[in-house]
Motif scaffolding. Structure first.
Motif, mmCIF file in Angstrom:
data_model
loop_
_atom_site.group_PDB
_atom_site.id
_atom_site.type_symbol
_atom_site.label_atom_id
_atom_site.label_comp_id
_atom_site.label_asym_id
_atom_site.label_seq_id
_atom_site.Cartn_x
_atom_site.Cartn_y
_atom_site.Cartn_z
ATOM 1 N N ARG A 1 0.748 -1.229 0.007
ATOM 2 C CA ARG A 1 0.087 -0.202 -0.088
ATOM 3 C C ARG A 1 1.042 1.213 0.119
ATOM 4 O O ARG A 1 1.885 1.096 0.579
ATOM 5 N N SER B 1 -11.954 -5.386 -10.435
ATOM 6 C CA SER B 1 -12.175 -6.525 -9.701
ATOM 7 C C SER B 1 -13.279 -5.977 -8.798
ATOM 8 O O SER B 1 -13.433 -6.869 -7.615
ATOM 9 N N THR C 1 -15.721 2.478 1.226
ATOM 10 C CA THR C 1 -15.381 3.658 0.645
ATOM 11 C C THR C 1 -15.025 3.737 -0.835
ATOM 12 O O THR C 1 -15.433 4.586 -1.848
ATOM 13 N N GLN D 1 -18.180 0.344 14.087
ATOM 14 C CA GLN D 1 -17.148 1.277 14.060
ATOM 15 C C GLN D 1 -17.356 2.664 14.496
ATOM 16 O O GLN D 1 -16.557 3.368 14.499
ATOM 17 N N TYR E 1 -11.773 -7.463 2.272
ATOM 18 C CA TYR E 1 -10.653 -7.568 1.236
ATOM 19 C C TYR E 1 -9.644 -6.989 1.804
ATOM 20 O O TYR E 1 -8.559 -7.045 1.326
ATOM 21 N N GLY F 1 -11.061 4.563 8.205
ATOM 22 C CA GLY F 1 -11.058 4.685 6.687
ATOM 23 C C GLY F 1 -9.455 4.193 6.304
ATOM 24 O O GLY F 1 -9.617 4.105 5.120
HETATM 25 N N1 LIG Z 1 -13.401 -5.751 -5.133
HETATM 26 C C1 LIG Z 1 -12.238 -5.253 -4.697
HETATM 27 N N2 LIG Z 1 -11.233 -5.624 -5.645
HETATM 28 C C2 LIG Z 1 -9.901 -5.261 -4.960
HETATM 29 N N3 LIG Z 1 -9.738 -4.512 -3.868
HETATM 30 C C3 LIG Z 1 -10.990 -4.308 -3.239
HETATM 31 C C4 LIG Z 1 -12.258 -4.761 -3.613
HETATM 32 N N4 LIG Z 1 -12.936 -4.294 -2.608
HETATM 33 C C5 LIG Z 1 -12.373 -3.524 -1.691
HETATM 34 N N5 LIG Z 1 -10.874 -3.466 -1.825
HETATM 35 C C6 LIG Z 1 -9.924 -3.070 -1.168
HETATM 36 O O1 LIG Z 1 -10.215 -3.493 0.131
HETATM 37 C C7 LIG Z 1 -9.677 -2.434 0.812
HETATM 38 C C8 LIG Z 1 -10.681 -1.810 1.970
HETATM 39 O O2 LIG Z 1 -11.623 -1.092 1.159
HETATM 40 P P1 LIG Z 1 -12.523 0.155 1.679
HETATM 41 O O3 LIG Z 1 -11.198 0.854 2.341
HETATM 42 O O4 LIG Z 1 -13.221 0.675 0.528
HETATM 43 O O5 LIG Z 1 -13.360 -0.551 2.813
HETATM 44 P P2 LIG Z 1 -14.046 -0.048 3.957
HETATM 45 O O6 LIG Z 1 -15.343 -0.881 3.951
HETATM 46 O O7 LIG Z 1 -14.542 1.519 3.565
HETATM 47 O O8 LIG Z 1 -13.295 -0.172 5.200
HETATM 48 P P3 LIG Z 1 -13.578 0.617 6.470
HETATM 49 O O9 LIG Z 1 -14.922 0.356 7.172
HETATM 50 O O10 LIG Z 1 -12.500 -0.038 7.630
HETATM 51 O O11 LIG Z 1 -13.327 1.996 6.232
HETATM 52 C C9 LIG Z 1 -9.145 -1.259 -0.161
HETATM 53 O O12 LIG Z 1 -7.839 -1.752 -0.225
HETATM 54 C C10 LIG Z 1 -9.700 -1.764 -1.525
HETATM 55 O O13 LIG Z 1 -9.077 -1.182 -2.517
#
Ligand SMILES: Nc1ncnc2c1ncn2[C@@H]1O[C@H](COP(=O)(O)OP(=O)(O)OP(=O)(O)O)[C@@H](O)[C@H]1O
Length: 760
Positions: free
Chosen positions: A202, A212, A240, A574, A605, A704
Motif C-alpha cells: 500500500r 475487480s 469507501t 465502528q 478485502y 477509513g
Molecule cells: N473488489 C475489490 N477488489 C480489489 N480490492 C478491493 C475490492 N473491494 C475492496 N478492495 C480493497 O479493500 C480495501 C478496503 O476497502 P475500503 O477502504 O473501501 O473498505 P471500507 O469498507 O471502507 O473499510 P472501513 O470500514 O474499514 O473504512 C481497499 O484496499 C480496497 O481497495
C-alpha cells in the motif's frame, strides 16, 4: 489436461491475442488524436464557417478526443482490464444484466466478445473496441457468477501496464460446457489477479478497484440514483471504494445532472487526501467535491480535536436549542440599556423595560435570522420613540388630523434615523453578529450555564465553555469538526450581516407583504443587503463512515442537500459516536421520507483472516452479535503481541520503535502506529527518522485508512478513551493489510500465551 508447458503456450497465446486487441485500441486512439488535431487546426483556420450546430459538434469532438488523450497520457496501468465472452442472446436483457438463459449444449459457441476498460472506444464503424466499465453492457462482467452466469461463458481480467499486456486471469462461468471460440476450445488461464492486487504493497493513496469490483459491490455502485441507498458492511468490505465508484457511475449515467453536483462527505482530512486520487484514476477529475466533515463550511478548516466528552455535548441535537438562545443572548451581551434622543424639542428616552419590550416585538415568534431583523429593530425603535414624543398629545380625531400626524411621523423618523446617537445605539443594541462571535460567547461558563436551561446540564455547560476557551471574543482560533457544525447552525440562525446603511428595509414587512412603496434605489440597496448566505446545493450526496456523523453534522450536511439523492455507507460497529438513536433520528429527519434501498457488504478485502480473527474478539465486546465480514485471504502470519512492562514512557517508546522498525523491514509499503488520541505527540516522536513509509495516528485519525502493517499501541488506552472506545479499538485493529502488532503497556500485560486480556 494440459501439461505445464502446454498451459504456458496457451497463456502466451491468450496474452498475445489481448495484446493485438490493445494495439488496435491504441491505434484507433492515435487516429482520433490525429483527427482531433486536424479539427483543431482547421477550426483555427476557419473560425466563422459552419452552422452553430456543426461548430458545437466539432467542439465536442475536440473535447472528447482531448479528454481521451489526457487520460491515456496519464499512463493507466490497466486501461483495458476486462473481457467477457457471451453466448447467444435469446432473452431480452434488462439494464444490461442478462437474465439466465437456457443454453443449447449442442452449440456452446461464443457469440460475442466484449472488452471492458476505463473508458469507451469505438472503431471507425462505431463498433465498440472497448466498453466503458460503467456502461450497462459491462455490468455482466461484475455481476455474473457460476450460479447466475446469465449470458457470460467466460470472464477475463487483463493485466497491462501502459501499452503492454502482462497477464490474463479467467473464470469459466459455465464449467458444465465445453464452449468454443472461433472453432477452438475456449481456454481458461488463471494467475490470481485479485489476490495479487489485494496483497500488493500500500502507498499513501487509495487505488481504484475497477477491474475487480465484486457482484455485491457492483449492485451498490449501479443502484438507481433516486431516494437513498444505505450500505452497511464491516471493515475492509470496500464501502469507501464502492462509494467513490458510485460517484463515477452516476456521472457517467447522467453527466448533465451530476457534473459538479456530487458531494462526498468524509470523516477526516486524512481520509480525504487518501481517497482523492481514486476519481481522477476513473477519469473524473474535478467533478466531485470530496470534503471532510470539518471543512464543509467555506473558509473554515477544522484544525483540532475535541475530547470525547466535549464532542458528545457539541454533536448533540440539544445544541440547536442552546445555539438559538446563544444567538439571542449575544444581542444582549453588553447592549446599552437606555436610548436617549433629542427630538421634537425634548429628550426622548426608552428605558430598559421599554427596550426589552421592543426587542421582544422585533424577534416575535418567527424564525427570521437575527441579522435580517435589524431593519425591523430600527423601525420599532423609531415607533417607540414616536410614542414617547406624542405621549401627551390627543389621538387625531379625523382623517385630516390622522394624515397630518402621519406626515409628522415620517419627518420624525427621517430626522431621528439620521442622528449619530441613534445609529450608534442601533449598532450597539442590534449588532451584526457573526457565527464565530456567538460561538465565542459560550466560552463564558456562567453565561452558558444561564442560557442552558434543560438543553444541557451545568456540567456539560462547563465542558463546552472550557473546550471553547481558546477562542478570542471574535471567535478567532482553531475549531474542531464539531465547532464547524455549530458555526453552520449559527449561520442559519443569524443570516448574513447587513452593512450599516441609512435606509434599511424591514424583513418582516417584506415577508408579510406590508412593505411600503419603495424607490428603485431602495430596492437595489435592499437586494445588496440581503444576498442570501451562499450555500451550495448538491444533486447527490455520498456520506462515508456515516456511523460517525453526529446529529449536528447530519443537519449541516442536510442543509446542503435539500434536493439531493443519497448514498450512505457506514458500519455501526465502528462508530465513535455513542448515541446511535439520536444520530439515526437526525438522519431520518434529513432523509425525510425518501425511499430507502439497503445493501450489506459481507467480504473483507483488506485484512488477512489472521488479523480479522483478533479484531473479531473485540467486535464481540464492542458490538455483540454483529457478524464479522469474511476475510477473503490469509497470509499464515499471526499478529504479534508485544508488551512494555514498565510505566516509563521511554521503555514504551523503545518497544514501539522496535516494532515499527521490524515491520518496516518486513513489508514494502506503509506502516502505521495507532495510539490513544492523547498520546499522539508521543507517537510522533517514535517515528522520527523512520522515513516516509511510517506514520503515527491517533485512534480517531485512523478511520477509513489502511497500511501494510500497523502497531496498535496501548489497546487498553484506546478502549478506555470514551464510551465508544471498544469500537474505536476495533477500527484500529482492522487497518492492516499484511501484519499487525499489538503493543500493550503495564496495565494490560499479556498472559502466558502472550495475549493481553482484552484480546483473549
Ligand atoms: N473488489 C475489490 N477488489 C480489489 N480490492 C478491493 C475490492 N473491494 C475492496 N478492495 C480493497 O479493500 C480495501 C478496503 O476497502 P475500503 O477502504 O473501501 O473498505 P471500507 O469498507 O471502507 O473499510 P472501513 O470500514 O474499514 O473504512 C481497499 O484496499 C480496497 O481497495
Amino acid at each position: 489436461m494440459h501439461s505445464s508447458s502446454d498451459s504456458d503456450t496457451i497463456r502466451d497465446r491468450e496474452i498475445a491475442g489481448e495484446q493485438r486487441h490493445l494495439d488496435t485500441v491504441y491505434h484507433r486512439l492515435e487516429e482520433k488524436l490525429a483527427e482531433a488535431e486536424y479539427i483543431l487546426e482547421d477550426a483555427a483556420k476557419r473560425v466563422q464557417v459552419g452552422t452553430p450546430g456543426a461548430l458545437a459538434e466539432r467542439d465536442a469532438q475536440v473535447y472528447r478526443a482531448g479528454a481521451h488523450l489526457h487520460r491515456l497520457n496519464a499512463e493507466f496501468e490497466d486501461f483495458l482490464f476486462g473481457r467477457i465472452d457471451l453466448q447467444q442472446a435469446d432473452a431480452p436483457e434488462e439494464h444490461g444484466i442478462p437474465s439466465q438463459t437456457p443454453l443449447d449444449p449442442a452449440d456452446p459457441a461464443v457469440a460475442e466478445t466484449l472488452h471492458i476498460g476505463r473508458l469507451g472506444v469505438l472503431d471507425a464503424e462505431f463498433g465498440p473496441l472497448v466498453i466503458d466499465w460503467r456502461a450497462p453492457a459491462a455490468a455482466p462482467f461484475y455481476r455474473s457468477t457460476p450460479l447466475e452466469p446469465g449470458r457470460v461463458i467466460r470472464r477475463r481480467v487483463i493485466r497491462s501496464k501502459g501499452r503492454k499486456v502482462l497477464g490474463v486471469e479467467d473464470d469459466l462461468l459455465r464449467p458444465d460446457l465445453t464452449p468454443t471460440l472461433d472453432g477452438q476450445e475456449l481456454a481458461v488461464v488463471g494467475d490470481g489477479a485479485l489476490m495479487a492486487s489485494l496483497g500488493r504493497a500500500r502507498s499513501h493513496s487509495m487505488r481504484d478497484i475497477v477491474s475487480s469490483i465484486q457482484r455485491e459491490q457492483d449492485e451498490v455502485i449501479r443502484a438507481p440514483a433516486p431516494g437513498a441507498t444505505l450500505v452497511t458492511g464491516g471493515p475492509g468490505t470496500g464501502k469507501t471504494a464502492v462509494a467513490l465508484h458510485r460517484a463515477a457511475f452516476l456521472l457517467y449515467q447522467d453527466r448533465r445532472r451530476y457534473a459538479g453536483g456530487i458531494l462526498v462527505v468524509s470523516p477526516t482530512a486524512l481520509l480525504v487526501s487518501y481517497t482523492e486520487g481514486v476519481l481522477p484514476s476513473l477519469g473524473e477529475e474535478g467533478q466531485v467535491a470530496i470534503r471532510a466533515v470539518g471543512s464543509l463550511v467555506d473558509g473554515i478548516e477544522a484544525g483540532r480535536y475535541d475530547t470525547p466528552e466535549a464532542a458528545h455535548v457539541k454533536g448533540s441535537a440539544r445544541m440547536v436549542t442552546l445555539l438559538r438562545r446563544a444567538a439571542k443572548a449575544a444581542l444582549e451581551l453588553g447592549a446599552p440599556t437606555e436610548l436617549k434622543v433629542f427630538a421634537k424639542g425634548e429628550a426622548l428616552r426608552l428605558d430598559a423595560n421599554k427596550l426589552r419590550t421592543v426587542r421582544g416585538n422585533v424577534i416575535g415568534s418567527g424564525g427570521t435570522p437575527l441579522n435580517l431583523l435589524r431593519p425591523r429593530a430600527r423601525r420599532l425603535l423609531l415607533d417607540a420613540l414616536w410614542q414617547e414624543a406624542i405621549r401627551h398629545q390627543p389621538r387625531p380625531s379625523d382623517h385630516y388630523a390622522r394624515e397630518q400626524r402621519q406626515e409628522e411621523k415620517e419627518a420624525f423618523d427621517e430626522y431621528v434615523s439620521d442622528e449619530a446617537v441613534f445609529l450608534d445605539f442601533l449598532d450597539a443594541w442590534w449588532p451584526a453578529l457573526t457565527p464565530r462571535r456567538v460561538l465565542a460567547t459560550l466560552k463564558q461558563s456562567r453565561h452558558t450555564n444561564r442560557i442552558a436551561r434543560r438543553a444541557v446540564t451545568p456540567d456539560e455547560a462547563r465542558l463546552l465553555a472550557s473546550s471553547l476557551s481558546g477562542l478570542t471574543d471574535r471567535g478567532e482560533g482553531p475549531l474542531s469538526a464539531h465547532d464547524v457544525a455549530m458555526v453552520d447552525e449559527l449561520q442559519l440562525l443569524l443570516g448574513e450581516a447587513a452593512r450599516r446603511v441609512v435606509r434599511e428595509v424591514d424583513a418582516v414587512d417584506m415577508l408579510t407583504g406590508l412593505d411600503e412603496v419603495t424607490t428603485y434605489a431602495d430596492r437595489s440597496s435592499r437586494q445588496r443587503d440581503r444576498v442570501p448566505v451562499e450555500r451550495v446545493e448538491y444533486a447527490h450526496v455520498i456520506v462515508d463512515e456515516a456511523q460517525d456523523l453526529t446529529p449536528m453534522q447530519w443537519r449541516m450536511v442536510g442543509r446542503r442537500s435539500r434536493m439531493a439523492t443519497w448514498t450512505i455507507v457506514g458500519d455501526p460497529a465502528q462508530s465513535s459516536w455513542p448515541f446511535p438513536q439520536e444520530a439515526q433520528a437526525a438522519m431520518d429527519e434529513v432523509l425525510a421520507g425518501k425511499p430507502r434501498r439497503r445493501h450489506t457488504l459481507t467480504v473483507n478485502y483488506r485484512n488477512p483472516s489472521e488479523i480479522a480473527e483478533v479484531a473479531a474478539k473485540v467486535l464481540a465486546l464492542a458490538a455483540p452479535g454483529t457478524p464479522s465480514p469474511t476475510a477473503v485471504r490469509s497470509t499464515g502470519l499471526a499478529p504479534r503481541f508485544a508488551a512494555a512492562a514498565s510505566a516509563d514512557p521511554a521503555v514504551f517508546a523503545a518497544a514501539a520503535r522496535a516494532e515499527l522498525t521490524r515491520l518496516l523491514a518486513e513489508v514494502d509499503g506503509t506502516v502505521a502506529v495507532v495510539v490513544p488520541m492523547d498520546r499522539r505527540a508521543e507517537a510522533a516522536g517514535w517515528i522520527e527518522g523512520l522515513g516516509e513509509r511510517a506514520v503515527a495516528l491517533g485512534s480517531l485519525e485512523a478511520k477509513g485508512l489502511e497500511y501494510d502493517a500497523t502497531v496498535v499501541a496501548d489497546p487498553v488506552g484506546i478502549a478506555g478513551e470514551s464510551e465508544a472506545g471498544l469500537r474505536v479499538l476495533y477500527v484500529a485493529l482492522t487497518r492492516a493489510t499484511q501484519r499487525l502488532t499489538v503493543l500493550s503497556g503495564p496495565d494490560d500485560l499479556p498472559d502466558v500465551d502472550g495475549v493481553p486480556a482484552l484480546l483473549r
